[in-house]
Design a protein around this motif. Structure first.
Motif: not given
Length: 1636
Positions: A914, A953-954, A957-958, A961, A998-999, A1001-1002
């Motif tokens: 990140k 995924a992390h 999402a980052y 955001d 999740d991936c 979707h993001t």
């Protein structure tokens, strides 16, 4: 009643008195006793005659009769005539003494009779007994025993005779040579003495108040001499004990001078018995009586025996007491009583003796002595008053004993001493210390272990006892308050008392509160005056550290805080205000937390805040400096508790923040650095945190001290420092450096931000670098020491954090950033690639993540290297579940540690990714990070794919955001990312599947942002992806198909046109992936293509189907199988007949793949409809089976199914499995249902055809296929209630088997009638023609179905009754027996289903039922049973005029069936009889018929079959009005309810009373009827008959007895008393009890 009958019955009972069954024996005794209570004289006479006439009767039999005599005498003594009493006495006396041998059971029973009589007729008894107790002749053993028992049971009657008895007995004593005679004489003398003492003690109630002790003294003394001088020496232990017991009792009656004379011989003699016998209680009891008598008369010689007495009694009191063995407990108590008696007479000697014995270190001896001491302290307070100091001094020795058992006794003694004022005396504080020491004991056993020795006193139990004692002393002994307060404070600080902290604090809180509330001056503690007390500063710091670890030492956190609050003014006058506000809140937090829920970091923070607030409030620099100094000194006490020590370092740091004395601060820092044990990681961390906190107020001083220490002798091998550093070696120097490196990091974080930046390079990093790199000959040598590495990494991370905080306010270029990152990466490269043993990776990545945001930014290459090294270092690690091999150098981590390390390492990597992405948050920046992860996504190893997708995924999402779209940029890598990630939605690893969703979707939301949608925009279709995760929980093929399909719809909706090619390309690449995942995502697209395809491929259809059939076998992916199914359906929509012909000719049983193809055909309703029509037509015209000869050798034929109909049934079953076939199934339901029901009937008991090519075909269950098809049909048309009912009743299994087929079809019809009524007319119309079918099996099925339909009212509503009734009438003459039976059943069912129609068909129904009851061709009486049951039902609704004339005729026809062996027939006939009753009311003939069978009905109320019992209850209830007795009618109607239980005995008892009262003329008939049932086949009925007769006899008045034939009754009951069934024998014996 004739006397001979009573005698005959009594005689039979006496004969049966030793029946082999214990319940029968018991009942026989009860009955003899009952007869005996009613006619005591006569029954006693019979018992006596019986014993006289049977002199050779076995002993056990005689005993039972004698015991019965005793019971009769015992409860009827007042009513027995004197002559009978005398003959009873004579008999008992004779029975008791007939045998010269002793036969205990027999003679004891006789003796008991004499004792029972003696309670009223003592003179007659004595007259008889004294005849057998003649002077000069040795009496019978039991004569003496009886005298002894009489003296116990009738004290006032016997004592007047005792003088004479003793006079006669004395000469006999010397004649007794046998031990048993000596024993009985001794026992008698003991009882006599006890009786005399009781008599003398209650003279006011006695008949002769002139009796005195000296009346007996001389005789007792004479007897005493013989017993004592001769018998006490016997070798027989039992005799010795009894003699000793007698001697003890006799002492009280001896003249004082005689007793005084005997004491010197008597005491040693009794004491010597302890060695000869195991049972000590009797000896101790006797000794206690001797001592009591001696003390009472003021004996002088007793003192001469004192030494021997004390010695022996001490041995006794030291014997272990077994609380499960009452005699040992009683003995212990008797011995303590002896000590009490002696203590009152010889207090000085006594105390000296006990205290001397305490010096003996033997465990048992000490425990005994302590038990006596405790007893004396508690019971002899006045005599002990002057001995207190002596006792206090003497208790010290046992206090030092190592045995927990002894310690337990010591605690009990201390508790007693506390209550009697010992602890206030000098030396009392030692006893308090003893209690506290043992409150601090540690556990003996781990939780799972158990003590092996049950007697063992564990540390836990001793500690618990001391806890309780301390609590008791605090709360119940008021005068101890000043002994305990404040002295208990001393024990709070030494570590050896740690485990006692909780009870100590609780006691101090109680004491403190009390004193504070009462405003006692002693509440205020003067620490200067009190010796040994810790200073207020030490107390405070100790309690604060306790609070930091609230669950240690048995939960000492909350008590420590509460005590701190109580002590506030004693600690410092200004502390009270702060603590009264803050402490209760902290205590509440603890009370509401568990070990799991308490956040330790947050808790520590709260405590440090409390310390800080306190020091600010005190505003007393001198006090604070002293606190810092004492806390530093106190550090060493925590050397074995490093977590606590670490917290104390932080407390010291926080305290130093508040110190204004800079010299003191330096001194304390020096002290800390010098004395710290640098080898331990926890301590290093603690030191660093403490010094860091100090730097907040003293940055200059702290840095100066660290620098000075770094240059000091600590790093040189000079002798002066050696002593201080306890011989440090090189390794330790590395550890000291590690501490310093960590200190610099903590200083950076804690120092004020405005002061730290210009110190970073010059002071902090320079010093760190200096300590880390050692120079050898001017060349830097990097350390290999792991500790230093970890310290360096942590410190750099902390510095980066500190800079990050500062740069928010001012700019800063951190020139050494890249240099530090390179060092960090070298550390990772040096780690072992194949294992994770250290936190190096995690700390390096956290530190790099902290460094990333700092300027200057990294170049692309630097960033690439960093990512490559970190990602591959973490992803390539083995799975965390794998246990690594042991290495020589280090121990492997335990699983919990390893799990935590993996988790933290992974989290650190994500933070790093990140922080890198944060520097370039663009599609290119994202691609730069993702390219390092991409290849890991398709790894063959589950754990690697999981790590890669989680990381992806992390970062996505980052990215989302933190995304800010300034101008319209295209998200050009969307297609590639989707193509890579979407196949993972069906990965074998669930975690990978969820993360993939999740991936996606993001990603789609990122695309929306790039398309210009606002931040808060919510897209329904994209959000619909998240619920898909729930469906992915279980990787069911159909669910994954649907999920991938939904996923594709959403993706295609949001995907820009120019990227579609990329996605498809990626998906095709995925098809050849070794993982099955790609197939799932790819087949969705293939299905779409297949739906648009079609063509004229008729010629190729069979071949295509064959190829598809073969392909299906090798395809495991559900999605692909479904696609193949759709292909079949497309072909069928164009070439139906060809497809069906091909499939029907597949070999049976169908394999899964053929089944799937059939099933696929159900997906299109139109095609399915065509296929079902085709199958129905074929099934209706083709033969269901052919009869084949079994073999040439054996005759007989087998039914074998025909192939085509069987194949079609199989195909139909598979087709209906498809949910889409519902529409055609509903529209064709009546025909399908009828066809499959009849097909099922024709398949029962039919075997499958054998195919020459295939041997498997025979494994088909032909009826099973039809049943399954029918079941699937019902499900398909959503008759759920029908299905539910059929499943509950197990109807499907029943329908498939020949033996239960009819039952199964009945259940099917019932379920349809109840839950699918409207569908029945069409079904009945389809089934009617089949009743004339040539196949018997099909007629049975349809008749069974119709028969059950008539049971339900719905057929009336649907106007089907006439059709069904006509069909049933026709079937009455069917050639098949089963069809006829079902037709009769159906006709009977109309009464339930359509009662209003019964009279319409009355004539036909009665005719059919009557002929059914007379059916000849009915071997199992099934038709008869149905006819009776049916008639029962029909009668309920028939008008009287239709039945009136037939009623008696039917009754006569039924009667033979009442005793049928067949339960169902018996049940049906009784039911029918009940239903007939309403047609006979008012008819005398009918009333006679009811009375004729009444006995049978009453006895069948205990029938073994519960249904028969219910039928009897019903029949009797409805017949009740016809019986002709209001009371019996009421009884039947109140008590005979099918669902209520009946107390049969009470019921019959009441009934016989009413029969006698209302029908005395019929008693003869009744009892003869009942006697016939004595020979019934059912034991329950025989027992019931015996009860009936018994109650009849019990309730009959004298004037009606003439109606009974007592001879027959007696004979019958005597016969039943020998019945093989014990229950019958019990009831016969009970009945005999009524012969009076």
């Amino acid at each position: 009643m004739d006397d001979t009958d009573v005698e005959q019955v009594t005689l039979a009972l006496l004969d049966a008195a030793t029946d082999k069954d214990s319940e029968v024996q018991e009942q026989v005794r009860k009955s003899i006793l009952t007869l005996g209570k009613q006619q005591p004289d006569r029954v006693l006479a019979m018992c006596q005659d019986y014993l006289v006439k049977h002199p050779k009767l076995v002993v056990s039999h005689r005993v039972v009769i004698l015991q019965t005599i005793e019971l009769i005498v015992g409860c009827r003594i007042e009513e027995i005539s004197l002559p009978r009493i005398k003959s009873t006495i004579s008999l008992a006396s004779d029975e008791m003494t007939r045998s010269k041998e002793v036969i205990p059971d027999w003679q004891q029973a006789a003796s008991n009779i004499l004792v029972a009589v003696g309670n009223k007729h003592i003179n007659d008894i004595m007259e008889e007994i004294l005849n057998k107790f003649q002077p000069g002749v040795l009496p019978h053993f039991f004569v003496v025993q009886t005298l002894a028992s009489l003296s116990e049971s009738n004290v006032y009657g016997m004592v007047p005779f005792l003088n004479a008895i003793l006079g006669t007995m004395l000469p006999m004593l010397s004649m007794a040579k046998q031990d048993n005679m000596k024993w009985v004489f001794s026992s008698a003398l003991c009882h006599f003495s006890d009786s005399i003492l009781e008599y003398l003690a209650n003279l006011d109630k006695a008949p002769d108040p002139s009796v005195r002790k000296d009346t007996f003294s001389s005789e007792i003394y004479a007897a005493f001499e013989i017993l004592f001088n001769n018998w006490l020496q016997s070798r027989e232990p039992k005799l010795r004990l009894t003699v000793a017991e007698a001697v003890g009792s006799m002492c009280h009656l001896m003249a004082s001078d005689k007793l005084e004379e005997q004491i010197p011989r008597l005491v040693p003699a009794i004491l010597s018995l302890y060695k000869k016998n195991n049972e000590h209680y009797v000896i101790s009891k006797s000794l206690c009586q001797v001592l009591d008598a001696s003390v009472n008369m003021g004996s002088r010689v007793l003192e001469t025996q004192l030494e021997a007495l004390l010695f022996a009694l001490h041995q006794q009191v030291s014997a272990p007491v077994d609380y499960n063995n009452p005699p040992t407990v009683k003995n212990h108590n008797e011995v303590l009583r002896c000590f009490s008696l002696l203590a009152n007479s010889f207090p000085d000697r006594m105390v000296m003796f006990v205290l001397q014995k305490l010096e003996n270190s033997n465990e048992r001896s000490r425990m005994g002595s302590l038990a006596v001491l405790r007893h004396l302290i508690n019971s002899s307070t006045s005599t002990m008053e002057s001995k207190k100091l002596l006792i206090l001094a003497s208790i010290r020795q046992p206090m030092a004993d190592h045995s927990n058992k002894v310690k337990k006794r010591v605690v009990q003694v201390i508790s007693a001493m506390a209550h009697h004022g010992y602890l206030e005396l000098e030396g009392g504080e030692l006893l308090v210390r003893f209690i506290v020491q043992h409150c601090a004991l540690h556990d003996t056993y781990q939780r799972s272990q158990k003590p092996t020795d049950p007697e063992e006193v564990t540390n836990e139990s001793l500690r618990s006892m001391c806890d309780n004692t301390l609590h008791l002393l605090t709360t119940t002994v008021g005068r101890l308050a000043d002994v305990l307060w404040p002295k208990l404070l001393y024990y709070l600080t030494p570590t050896q008392y740690s485990n006692a902290t909780t009870p100590l604090c609780k006691s101090l809180i109680v004491l403190g509160n009390k004193k504070k509330n009462n405003q006692e001056p002693s509440f205020k503690i003067d620490f200067t005056q009190e010796v040994n007390l810790p200073s207020p500063q030490t107390l405070m710091i100790r309690l604060l550290v306790n609070a930091a670890f609230p669950l240690n030492n048995r939960g000492h956190g909350a008590p420590s805080l509460s005590l701190l609050q109580i002590l506030s003014v004693n600690i410092h006058p200004k502390a009270e205000t702060v603590w009264d506000k803050e402490v209760p809140q902290l205590v509440t937090v603890l009370e509401e937390s568990t070990a799991e829920s308490l956040d330790k970091t947050e808790w520590d923070k709260k405590l440090l805040e409390l310390l800080s607030k306190t020091l600010t409030a005190l505003d007393d620099d001198k006090w604070v400096c002293q606190l810092a100094a004492e806390s530093t000194k106190y550090l060493s006490t925590y050397n074995n508790a490093l977590e606590e020590k670490s917290f104390l370092y932080r407390c010291i740091g926080a305290t130093l923040q508040h110190c204004f004395n800079k010299e003191l601060v330096k001194k304390q820092l020096q002290e800390i650095l010098l004395t710290a044990r640098h080898n331990d990681a926890v301590e290093r961390e603690g030191v660093a945190m403490g010094i860091g906190l100090c730097a907040n107020s003293h940055l200059e001083g702290t840095l100066a001290k660290l620098d000075e220490f770094g240059k000091s002798d600590a790093f040189k091998k000079s002798p002066s420092i050696f002593n201080l550093l306890k011989e440090r070696n090189d390794v330790e120097v590395e550890k000291v450096k590690s501490t310093l490196i960590l200190c610099y990091g903590q200083v950076a974080v804690n120092a004020p931000p405005e002061m730290i930046l210009n110190r970073i390079d010059q002071d902090i990093l320079r010093c760190i670098s200096k300590h880390f790199n050692t120079k050898v000959l001017g060349i830097k040598v990097e350390t290999k020491d792991l500790t230093m590495k970890l310290s360096l990494i942590q410190s750099v991370g902390l510095i980066a954090k500190a800079i990050s905080e500062c740069v928010k306010k001012q700019g800063y270029i951190f020139s050494r950033k890249q240099e530090l990152i390179t060092v960090m990466l070298d550390f990772i490269k040096a780690e072992q690639a194949d294992s994770l043993r250290t936190p190096v990776r995690q700390l390096v990545m956290s530190t790099c993540a902290n460094l990333m945001p700092l300027d200057p930014p990294m170049t692309e290459n630097e960033s690439f290297d960093l990512l490559k090294v970190c990602v591959s270092s973490v992803f390539s690690l083995p799975p965390e579940t794998r246990t690594p091999e042991k290495t020589k150098e280090e121990e492997p981590l335990d699983p919990k540690q390893r799990e935590a390390l993996y988790k933290d390492t992974m989290a650190a990597l994500q933070e790093l990714l990140k922080s890198i992405l944060a520097r370039d948050p663009t599609p290119d920046g994202l691609q730069n990070v993702f390219k390092h992860i991409e290849s890991w996504l398709s790894s063959g190893l589950d754990h690697e794919r999981k790590r890669a997708i989680t990381a992806t995924a992390h970062i996505l999402a980052y990215y989302l955001d933190n995304l800010t779209v300034k101008n319209m940029v295209s998200f050009h890598n969307l297609g590639a990312l989707l193509g890579r990630l979407s196949p993972r939605c069906s990965d074998p690893v669930p975690a990978v599947r969820f993360a993939a969703i999740d991936c996606i979707h993001t990603l789609l939301y990122i695309q929306l942002r790039y398309e210009g949608f606002s931040l808060d925009y919510k897209d329904e279709s994209v959000d619909s992806l998240l619920p898909l995760k729930d469906r992915l929980e279980n990787p069911d093929h159909s669910i994954l198909y649907k999920t991938c399909s939904d996923l594709t719809k959403v993706m295609s909706k949001r995907l820009p046109q120019q990227q579609l090619t990329t996605v498809v390309f990626m998906l095709f690449e995925g098809l050849v992936d070794s993982q099955t995942n790609c197939c799932r995502a790819s087949t969705v697209i293939l299905n779409t293509l297949l739906k648009n395809r079609g063509g004229g491929l008729q010629d190729l259809v069979p071949e295509m189907l064959e190829v598809l059939h073969v392909r299906l076998q090798s395809i495991t992916e559900e999605q692909v199988r479904v696609a193949v199914g759709q292909t079949v359906l497309i072909l069928a929509s164009q070439h139906l007949q060809t497809v069906i012909n091909t499939l029907v000719n597949q070999p049976l049983p169908y394999d899964n793949w053929t089944g799937e193809m059939w099933m696929a055909l159900g997906a299109d309703p139109i095609i399915a409809n065509q296929i079902i029509e085709m199958v129905l037509e074929k099934l209706s015209i083709m033969a269901p089976y052919v009869d084949k000869k079994e073999s040439l050798m054996r005759g007989g034929t087998t039914k074998v199914a025909t192939s085509q109909p069987l194949a079609m049934t199989c195909g139909l079953k598979e087709l209906l499995l498809n949910g889409q076939s519902q529409e055609p199934a509903v529209s064709l339901f009546p025909r399908l249902f009828s066809c499959l029901t009849v097909r099922l009937g024709a398949s029962v008991g039919v075997s499958a055809p054998r195919d020459s090519n295939s041997k498997n075909t025979a494994s088909i269950h032909v009826a099973g296929v039809a049943a399954d098809a029918l079941r699937i049909l019902l499900a398909r048309v959503q008759l759920d209630e029908v299905m539910k009912r059929l499943d509950e009743d197990n109807a499907w299994d029943a329908m498939k088997e020949a033996s239960t087929h009819v039952k199964g079809v009945t259940l099917l019809a019932r379920a349809m009638a109840k839950h699918a009524g409207p569908r029945l007319p069409a079904i009945v119309e389809c089934l009617c023609p089949l009743l004339n079918n040539i196949y018997e099996c099909q007629r049975i099925t349809v008749t069974a179905f119709f028969s059950e339909l008539l049971n339900h009212h719905v057929v009336t509503e649907l106007m089907l009754v006439d059709v069904l009734m006509n069909n049933m009438m026709e079937r009455i003459s069917d050639p098949c027996c089963t069809v006829r039976m079902l037709a009769v059943r159906g006709l009977g069912n109309i009464a339930v289903g359509s009662p209003e129609k019964v009279n319409k068909y009355a004539k036909e129904l009665l005719a059919a039922m009557s002929s059914g009851m007379e059916e000849k061709d009915d071997p199992d009486k099934l038709i008869t049973h149905e006819a009776m049951s049916g008639l029962s039902k029909v009668l309920v609704h028939l008008d009287k005029k239709n039945v009136h004339l037939l009623a008696v005729y039917i009754f006569m026809r039924i009667k033979p069936f009442l005793e049928s062996e067949n339960d169902d027939i018996r049940c049906a006939s009784i039911h029918l009889m009940g239903n007939l009753s309403k047609f006979g009311s008012g008819e005398p003939v009918f009333k006679d018929q009811i009375h004729n069978v009444l006995v049978s009905l009453l006895l069948h109320l205990v029938d073994p079959n519960s249904e028969v019992v219910k039928a009897c209850k019903y029949a009797m209830r409805v017949c009740a009005p016809v019986v002709g007795s209001e009371q019996i009618t009421a009884m039947f109607q109140n008590h005979l309810h099918e669902d209520k239980s009946l107390h049969y005995g009470e019921f019959i008892n009441d009934l016989t009373k009413y029969l006698i009262q209302d029908f005395p003329g019929m008693l003869n008939f009744y009892h003869i009827s009942v006697i016939q049932f004595f020979k019934s086949n059912w034991p329950e009925v025989r027992a019931g008959a015996a009860m009936f007769i018994g109650f009849l006899l019990g309730n009959i008045q004298e004037e009606h007895r003439t109606h009974l034939n007592m001879g027959t009754i007696t004979k019958g009951l005597v016969m039943l008393l020998q019945d093989p069934d014990p229950v019958v024998r019990v009831k016969a014996a009970e009945a005999m009890g009524h012969f009076h």
